[in-house]
Design a protein around this motif. Structure first.
Motif, PDB file in Angstrom:
ATOM      1  N   ASN A  34      66.387   4.724  42.433  1.00 45.58           N
ATOM      2  CA  ASN A  34      66.509   6.103  41.979  1.00 45.58           C
ATOM      3  C   ASN A  34      65.306   6.923  42.441  1.00 45.58           C
ATOM      4  O   ASN A  34      64.175   6.647  42.032  1.00 45.58           O
ATOM      5  CB  ASN A  34      66.612   6.134  40.451  1.00 45.58           C
ATOM      6  N   PRO A  35      65.507   7.938  43.278  1.00 46.18           N
ATOM      7  CA  PRO A  35      64.378   8.738  43.754  1.00 46.18           C
ATOM      8  C   PRO A  35      63.744   9.610  42.671  1.00 46.18           C
ATOM      9  O   PRO A  35      62.673  10.146  42.870  1.00 46.18           O
ATOM     10  CB  PRO A  35      64.980   9.594  44.871  1.00 46.18           C
ATOM     11  N   VAL A  36      64.402   9.759  41.525  1.00 49.66           N
ATOM     12  CA  VAL A  36      63.792  10.495  40.420  1.00 49.66           C
ATOM     13  C   VAL A  36      62.689   9.650  39.799  1.00 49.66           C
ATOM     14  O   VAL A  36      61.622  10.149  39.460  1.00 49.66           O
ATOM     15  CB  VAL A  36      64.857  10.877  39.365  1.00 49.66           C
ATOM     16  N   GLU A  37      62.940   8.349  39.666  1.00 49.91           N
ATOM     17  CA  GLU A  37      61.957   7.447  39.055  1.00 49.91           C
ATOM     18  C   GLU A  37      60.890   7.010  40.050  1.00 49.91           C
ATOM     19  O   GLU A  37      59.719   6.934  39.714  1.00 49.91           O
ATOM     20  CB  GLU A  37      62.672   6.220  38.497  1.00 49.91           C
ATOM     21  N   PRO A  39      59.681   8.221  43.574  1.00 48.34           N
ATOM     22  CA  PRO A  39      59.854   9.206  44.655  1.00 48.34           C
ATOM     23  C   PRO A  39      59.749   8.557  46.035  1.00 48.34           C
ATOM     24  O   PRO A  39      58.921   7.686  46.252  1.00 48.34           O
ATOM     25  CB  PRO A  39      58.718  10.190  44.430  1.00 48.34           C
ATOM     26  N   GLY A  57      65.578  18.156  47.175  1.00 51.52           N
ATOM     27  CA  GLY A  57      66.605  17.666  46.265  1.00 51.52           C
ATOM     28  C   GLY A  57      67.710  16.897  46.959  1.00 51.52           C
ATOM     29  O   GLY A  57      68.595  16.355  46.294  1.00 51.52           O
ATOM     30  N   ARG A  60      67.754  13.083  45.986  1.00 57.06           N
ATOM     31  CA  ARG A  60      68.284  12.894  44.637  1.00 57.06           C
ATOM     32  C   ARG A  60      69.786  13.209  44.600  1.00 57.06           C
ATOM     33  O   ARG A  60      70.546  12.546  43.900  1.00 57.06           O
ATOM     34  CB  ARG A  60      67.530  13.776  43.640  1.00 57.06           C
ATOM     35  N   TYR A  63      71.618  10.246  46.026  1.00 52.14           N
ATOM     36  CA  TYR A  63      71.665   9.190  45.014  1.00 52.14           C
ATOM     37  C   TYR A  63      72.766   9.484  43.998  1.00 52.14           C
ATOM     38  O   TYR A  63      73.548   8.604  43.635  1.00 52.14           O
ATOM     39  CB  TYR A  63      70.303   9.076  44.320  1.00 52.14           C
ATOM     40  N   ALA A  64      72.841  10.735  43.555  1.00 44.51           N
ATOM     41  CA  ALA A  64      73.858  11.117  42.567  1.00 44.51           C
ATOM     42  C   ALA A  64      75.268  10.973  43.150  1.00 44.51           C
ATOM     43  O   ALA A  64      76.185  10.524  42.452  1.00 44.51           O
ATOM     44  CB  ALA A  64      73.612  12.545  42.091  1.00 44.51           C
ATOM     45  N   GLN A  72      75.836  16.561  39.102  1.00 45.49           N
ATOM     46  CA  GLN A  72      74.374  16.400  39.177  1.00 45.49           C
ATOM     47  C   GLN A  72      73.900  16.566  40.618  1.00 45.49           C
ATOM     48  O   GLN A  72      72.861  17.176  40.863  1.00 45.49           O
ATOM     49  CB  GLN A  72      73.959  15.034  38.630  1.00 45.49           C
ATOM     50  N   TYR A  76      71.131  19.329  42.203  1.00 49.18           N
ATOM     51  CA  TYR A  76      69.948  19.017  43.008  1.00 49.18           C
ATOM     52  C   TYR A  76      69.891  19.837  44.293  1.00 49.18           C
ATOM     53  O   TYR A  76      68.834  20.331  44.672  1.00 49.18           O
ATOM     54  CB  TYR A  76      69.899  17.529  43.360  1.00 49.18           C
ATOM     55  N   GLN A 143      65.119  19.375  37.578  1.00 45.47           N
ATOM     56  CA  GLN A 143      64.104  18.335  37.418  1.00 45.47           C
ATOM     57  C   GLN A 143      64.632  17.083  36.749  1.00 45.47           C
ATOM     58  O   GLN A 143      64.007  16.050  36.804  1.00 45.47           O
ATOM     59  CB  GLN A 143      62.906  18.897  36.640  1.00 45.47           C
TER      60      GLN A 143
END
Length: 144
Positions: A34-37, A39, A57, A60, A63-64, A72, A76, A143
């Motif tokens: 997950n690129p949110v967790e 980077p 974005g 992310r 990934y979504a 989502q 992004y 975010q």
């Protein structure tokens, strides 16, 4: 002559298969990370200017998309969601054309004005997503 065509067709097929496998491996890696967790590569434009580039974005959002979270992904990077379909269509058609003919017959059928308009849309998108008022701030990557 037939042997010559078959030899290069096989080579082109091997190259396209290798590219597809690399793309699939990248998608599998992205699916599990997950690129949110954690980077990935930070956006240099954002780090230097504090402004979002047209691609901010996109990681992310990818990934979504892989997780079936299309809303989502749209939050992004809305532009990427629309452009992604056309890019996939273009690369598929271009790859199949190269595989079958060994040439490039796709690009000459795309008028230059469409590419210029795409560039203008991307540049305008990059500008308006940084305007800090409603509704433009909705284009900035969320975010969470």
């Amino acid at each position: 002559m037939k042997q010559y065509i078959k030899k290069y067709w096989t080579l082109r097929a091997a190259i396209l298969l290798s590219i597809a496998v690399l793309f699939l491996l990248g998608a599998v890696y992205l699916y599990g990370h997950n690129p949110v967790e954690v980077p990935f590569i930070p956006c240099i434009f954002y780090k230097l200017t504090g402004l979002y580039c047209p691609g901010c974005g996109a990681g992310r959002a990818s990934y979504a998309i892989l997780h079936g979270q299309f809303y989502q992904a749209f939050r992004y990077n809305p532009l990427m969601i629309f452009v992604l379909f056309f890019l996939a269509l273009y690369f598929t058609a271009r790859g199949l054309d190269w595989l079958i003919t060994g040439g490039n017959h796709i690009d000459r059928h795309i008028p230059d004005k469409y590419l210029y308009w795409l560039l203008v849309v991307i540049m305008i998108y990059g500008i308006i997503r940084n305007i800090p008022c409603f509704p433009f701030y909705l284009l900035a990557p969320c975010q969470v």
